[in-house]
Design a protein around this motif. Structure first.
Motif, PDB file in Angstrom:
ATOM      1  N   THR A  62      -3.951  -3.364  -7.623  1.00 33.29           N
ATOM      2  CA  THR A  62      -4.626  -4.492  -7.178  1.00 33.29           C
ATOM      3  C   THR A  62      -4.571  -5.157  -5.843  1.00 33.29           C
ATOM      4  O   THR A  62      -5.039  -6.320  -5.791  1.00 33.29           O
ATOM      5  CB  THR A  62      -4.263  -5.513  -8.391  1.00 33.29           C
ATOM      6  N   TRP A  63      -3.651  -4.509  -5.231  1.00 38.58           N
ATOM      7  CA  TRP A  63      -3.414  -5.265  -3.838  1.00 38.58           C
ATOM      8  C   TRP A  63      -4.481  -4.960  -2.912  1.00 38.58           C
ATOM      9  O   TRP A  63      -5.307  -3.811  -2.780  1.00 38.58           O
ATOM     10  CB  TRP A  63      -2.364  -4.522  -3.043  1.00 38.58           C
ATOM     11  N   THR A  64      -4.923  -5.899  -2.007  1.00 37.84           N
ATOM     12  CA  THR A  64      -6.163  -5.851  -1.230  1.00 37.84           C
ATOM     13  C   THR A  64      -5.553  -5.854   0.281  1.00 37.84           C
ATOM     14  O   THR A  64      -4.825  -6.447   0.743  1.00 37.84           O
ATOM     15  CB  THR A  64      -6.956  -7.194  -1.176  1.00 37.84           C
ATOM     16  N   ASP A  65      -5.719  -4.861   0.801  1.00 42.44           N
ATOM     17  CA  ASP A  65      -5.056  -4.147   2.071  1.00 42.44           C
ATOM     18  C   ASP A  65      -5.863  -4.922   3.296  1.00 42.44           C
ATOM     19  O   ASP A  65      -6.689  -4.487   4.058  1.00 42.44           O
ATOM     20  CB  ASP A  65      -5.259  -2.884   2.473  1.00 42.44           C
ATOM     21  N   SER A  66      -5.936  -6.332   3.295  1.00 45.34           N
ATOM     22  CA  SER A  66      -6.555  -6.986   4.632  1.00 45.34           C
ATOM     23  C   SER A  66      -5.944  -7.048   5.747  1.00 45.34           C
ATOM     24  O   SER A  66      -6.688  -7.180   6.841  1.00 45.34           O
ATOM     25  CB  SER A  66      -6.487  -8.474   3.913  1.00 45.34           C
ATOM     26  N   GLY A  67      -4.564  -6.606   5.866  1.00 49.52           N
ATOM     27  CA  GLY A  67      -4.015  -6.602   7.122  1.00 49.52           C
ATOM     28  C   GLY A  67      -3.434  -8.020   7.612  1.00 49.52           C
ATOM     29  O   GLY A  67      -3.198  -8.264   8.597  1.00 49.52           O
ATOM     30  N   TYR A  68      -3.736  -9.016   6.919  1.00 54.40           N
ATOM     31  CA  TYR A  68      -3.619 -10.573   7.255  1.00 54.40           C
ATOM     32  C   TYR A  68      -2.140 -10.655   7.229  1.00 54.40           C
ATOM     33  O   TYR A  68      -1.220 -10.270   6.333  1.00 54.40           O
ATOM     34  CB  TYR A  68      -4.091 -11.554   6.579  1.00 54.40           C
ATOM     35  N   VAL A  69      -1.434 -11.293   8.112  1.00 58.24           N
ATOM     36  CA  VAL A  69       0.075 -11.707   7.938  1.00 58.24           C
ATOM     37  C   VAL A  69       0.162 -12.658   6.745  1.00 58.24           C
ATOM     38  O   VAL A  69       1.329 -12.528   6.124  1.00 58.24           O
ATOM     39  CB  VAL A  69       0.379 -12.428   9.491  1.00 58.24           C
ATOM     40  N   PHE A  70      -0.674 -13.571   6.670  1.00 59.41           N
ATOM     41  CA  PHE A  70      -0.665 -14.563   5.479  1.00 59.41           C
ATOM     42  C   PHE A  70      -1.540 -14.743   4.373  1.00 59.41           C
ATOM     43  O   PHE A  70      -2.588 -14.694   4.900  1.00 59.41           O
ATOM     44  CB  PHE A  70      -0.436 -16.194   6.050  1.00 59.41           C
ATOM     45  N   THR A  71      -1.104 -14.014   3.281  1.00 62.48           N
ATOM     46  CA  THR A  71      -2.028 -13.766   2.135  1.00 62.48           C
ATOM     47  C   THR A  71      -1.455 -14.268   0.981  1.00 62.48           C
ATOM     48  O   THR A  71      -0.255 -14.785   0.771  1.00 62.48           O
ATOM     49  CB  THR A  71      -1.989 -12.004   2.091  1.00 62.48           C
ATOM     50  N   THR A  72      -2.310 -14.275  -0.141  1.00 61.11           N
ATOM     51  CA  THR A  72      -1.726 -14.441  -1.555  1.00 61.11           C
ATOM     52  C   THR A  72      -0.911 -13.074  -2.065  1.00 61.11           C
ATOM     53  O   THR A  72      -0.782 -12.303  -1.182  1.00 61.11           O
ATOM     54  CB  THR A  72      -3.143 -14.410  -2.493  1.00 61.11           C
ATOM     55  N   VAL A  73      -0.348 -13.315  -3.174  1.00 60.72           N
ATOM     56  CA  VAL A  73       0.514 -11.957  -3.788  1.00 60.72           C
ATOM     57  C   VAL A  73       0.063 -10.840  -3.736  1.00 60.72           C
ATOM     58  O   VAL A  73       0.421  -9.886  -3.988  1.00 60.72           O
ATOM     59  CB  VAL A  73       1.303 -12.441  -5.005  1.00 60.72           C
ATOM     60  N   LEU A  74      -1.557 -10.811  -3.746  1.00 63.65           N
ATOM     61  CA  LEU A  74      -2.432  -9.658  -4.000  1.00 63.65           C
ATOM     62  C   LEU A  74      -3.058  -9.231  -2.633  1.00 63.65           C
ATOM     63  O   LEU A  74      -3.974  -8.084  -2.556  1.00 63.65           O
ATOM     64  CB  LEU A  74      -3.563  -9.926  -4.988  1.00 63.65           C
ATOM     65  N   GLY A  75      -2.561  -9.916  -1.688  1.00 59.14           N
ATOM     66  CA  GLY A  75      -2.943  -9.469  -0.180  1.00 59.14           C
ATOM     67  C   GLY A  75      -4.155  -9.848   0.249  1.00 59.14           C
ATOM     68  O   GLY A  75      -4.976  -9.639   1.377  1.00 59.14           O
ATOM     69  N   GLU A  76      -4.935 -10.963  -0.557  1.00 57.62           N
ATOM     70  CA  GLU A  76      -6.093 -11.601  -0.010  1.00 57.62           C
ATOM     71  C   GLU A  76      -5.795 -12.796   0.816  1.00 57.62           C
ATOM     72  O   GLU A  76      -4.830 -13.628   0.773  1.00 57.62           O
ATOM     73  CB  GLU A  76      -6.777 -12.245  -1.469  1.00 57.62           C
ATOM     74  N   PRO A  77      -6.609 -13.115   1.738  1.00 56.87           N
ATOM     75  CA  PRO A  77      -6.524 -14.230   2.481  1.00 56.87           C
ATOM     76  C   PRO A  77      -6.474 -15.440   1.858  1.00 56.87           C
ATOM     77  O   PRO A  77      -7.023 -15.642   0.833  1.00 56.87           O
ATOM     78  CB  PRO A  77      -7.964 -14.200   3.691  1.00 56.87           C
ATOM     79  N   LEU A  78      -5.792 -16.432   2.575  1.00 53.21           N
ATOM     80  CA  LEU A  78      -5.609 -17.783   2.243  1.00 53.21           C
ATOM     81  C   LEU A  78      -6.653 -18.521   2.488  1.00 53.21           C
ATOM     82  O   LEU A  78      -7.094 -18.620   3.483  1.00 53.21           O
ATOM     83  CB  LEU A  78      -4.217 -18.160   2.480  1.00 53.21           C
ATOM     84  N   ALA A  79      -7.094 -19.396   1.504  1.00 56.93           N
ATOM     85  CA  ALA A  79      -8.166 -20.676   1.874  1.00 56.93           C
ATOM     86  C   ALA A  79      -7.298 -21.766   2.622  1.00 56.93           C
ATOM     87  O   ALA A  79      -6.184 -22.123   2.145  1.00 56.93           O
ATOM     88  CB  ALA A  79      -8.586 -21.155   0.584  1.00 56.93           C
ATOM     89  N   GLN A 112       7.328  -9.860   6.661  1.00 56.06           N
ATOM     90  CA  GLN A 112       6.500  -8.543   6.770  1.00 56.06           C
ATOM     91  C   GLN A 112       7.111  -7.842   5.423  1.00 56.06           C
ATOM     92  O   GLN A 112       6.548  -7.273   4.793  1.00 56.06           O
ATOM     93  CB  GLN A 112       6.748  -7.920   7.804  1.00 56.06           C
ATOM     94  N   ARG A 113       8.571  -7.804   5.427  1.00 56.94           N
ATOM     95  CA  ARG A 113       9.133  -7.040   4.285  1.00 56.94           C
ATOM     96  C   ARG A 113       8.972  -7.733   2.778  1.00 56.94           C
ATOM     97  O   ARG A 113       8.720  -7.209   1.907  1.00 56.94           O
ATOM     98  CB  ARG A 113      10.870  -7.060   4.549  1.00 56.94           C
ATOM     99  N   ARG A 114       8.790  -9.105   2.724  1.00 56.08           N
ATOM    100  CA  ARG A 114       8.541  -9.730   1.498  1.00 56.08           C
ATOM    101  C   ARG A 114       6.877  -9.310   1.269  1.00 56.08           C
ATOM    102  O   ARG A 114       6.941  -9.027  -0.152  1.00 56.08           O
ATOM    103  CB  ARG A 114       8.609 -11.191   1.864  1.00 56.08           C
ATOM    104  N   GLN A 115       6.341  -9.283   2.191  1.00 54.48           N
ATOM    105  CA  GLN A 115       4.700  -9.012   1.825  1.00 54.48           C
ATOM    106  C   GLN A 115       4.495  -7.435   1.430  1.00 54.48           C
ATOM    107  O   GLN A 115       3.771  -7.039   0.556  1.00 54.48           O
ATOM    108  CB  GLN A 115       3.809  -9.107   3.226  1.00 54.48           C
ATOM    109  N   GLU A 116       5.539  -6.726   2.043  1.00 56.37           N
ATOM    110  CA  GLU A 116       5.527  -5.294   1.497  1.00 56.37           C
ATOM    111  C   GLU A 116       6.009  -5.160  -0.023  1.00 56.37           C
ATOM    112  O   GLU A 116       5.583  -4.198  -0.654  1.00 56.37           O
ATOM    113  CB  GLU A 116       6.297  -4.419   2.390  1.00 56.37           C
ATOM    114  N   ALA A 117       6.847  -5.910  -0.393  1.00 54.35           N
ATOM    115  CA  ALA A 117       7.340  -5.956  -1.607  1.00 54.35           C
ATOM    116  C   ALA A 117       6.453  -6.536  -2.445  1.00 54.35           C
ATOM    117  O   ALA A 117       6.330  -5.836  -3.672  1.00 54.35           O
ATOM    118  CB  ALA A 117       8.818  -6.690  -1.679  1.00 54.35           C
TER     119      ALA A 117
END
Length: 202
Positions: A76-93, A63-68
């Protein structure tokens, strides 16, 4: 968790205080590359999973890494709320995650293993730790305990043998304890024990 369940996990699904997470949805990639959210594979897939302290610490660190990453991404961050995301906050395929996992396996010279195999490995280790089969069924989201038993049938014989030995040890200890109590109650000397210094001690 199944791959799609993990990728659909949101931070709001995790109760850090009580160390549980709720599985309520899964992420799937449809034809044409469209990523969608749907219900778990079965009704049993909607479940609550208990977490150990190490996993809680790992999730906090993630969570701390994601906040960084969010700070770095800025607007450019997408506030998706997902635990696992890209470096831009988007969901992973899902297929991308599987591909990256295979790259890591090859890079580190590990035996051939799929991401889904980690799910089976976790259940096998839980069985080896003598976690009840019904608990494991709930954790991995099988609709029937028969499915769980059939899936991990190769692990169960060893667990059964260990259980038989543990039961036998308990029975032997109980029998010895009972025998000691009987001899004390009767005031008699236990067989094989003598008062003289050169005597035998059982």
């Amino acid at each position: 968790m199944r791959r799609g369940e993990a990728l659909a996990l949101r931070w709001t699904d995790i109760d850090f205080e009580h160390r549980v997470l709720n599985v309520e949805r899964q992420l799937q990639k449809l034809a044409g590359g469209v990523i969608t959210i749907c219900e778990p594979k079965s009704r049993a897939g909607t479940r609550q999973i208990a977490l150990d302290h190490d996993t809680i610490r790992s999730l906090r660190a993630h969570q701390r890494r994601q906040e960084a990453e969010q700070t770095t991404a800025g607007g450019t961050w997408t506030d998706s709320g997902y635990v696992f995301t890209t470096v831009l906050g988007e969901p992973l395929a899902p297929d991308h995650v599987g591909h990256v996992f295979q790259q890591l396996v090859r890079r580190h010279g590990l035996p051939p293993v799929r991401l889904h195999d980690l799910r089976h490995g976790a259940a096998s280790m839980a069985l080896s730790a003598h976690v009840d089969l019904k608990v494991i069924q709930h954790q991995i989201g099988h609709a029937s305990i028969v499915t769980t038993a059939d899936t991990y049938v190769s692990v169960l014989p060893q667990i059964a043998r260990e259980g038989a030995e543990a039961t036998a040890r308990l029975l032997r200890e109980a029998a010895r304890g009972y025998a000691r109590g009987q001899w004390r109650a009767s005031g008699r000397e236990r067989p094989g024990r003598h008062d003289d210094a050169g005597g035998e001690a059982a």
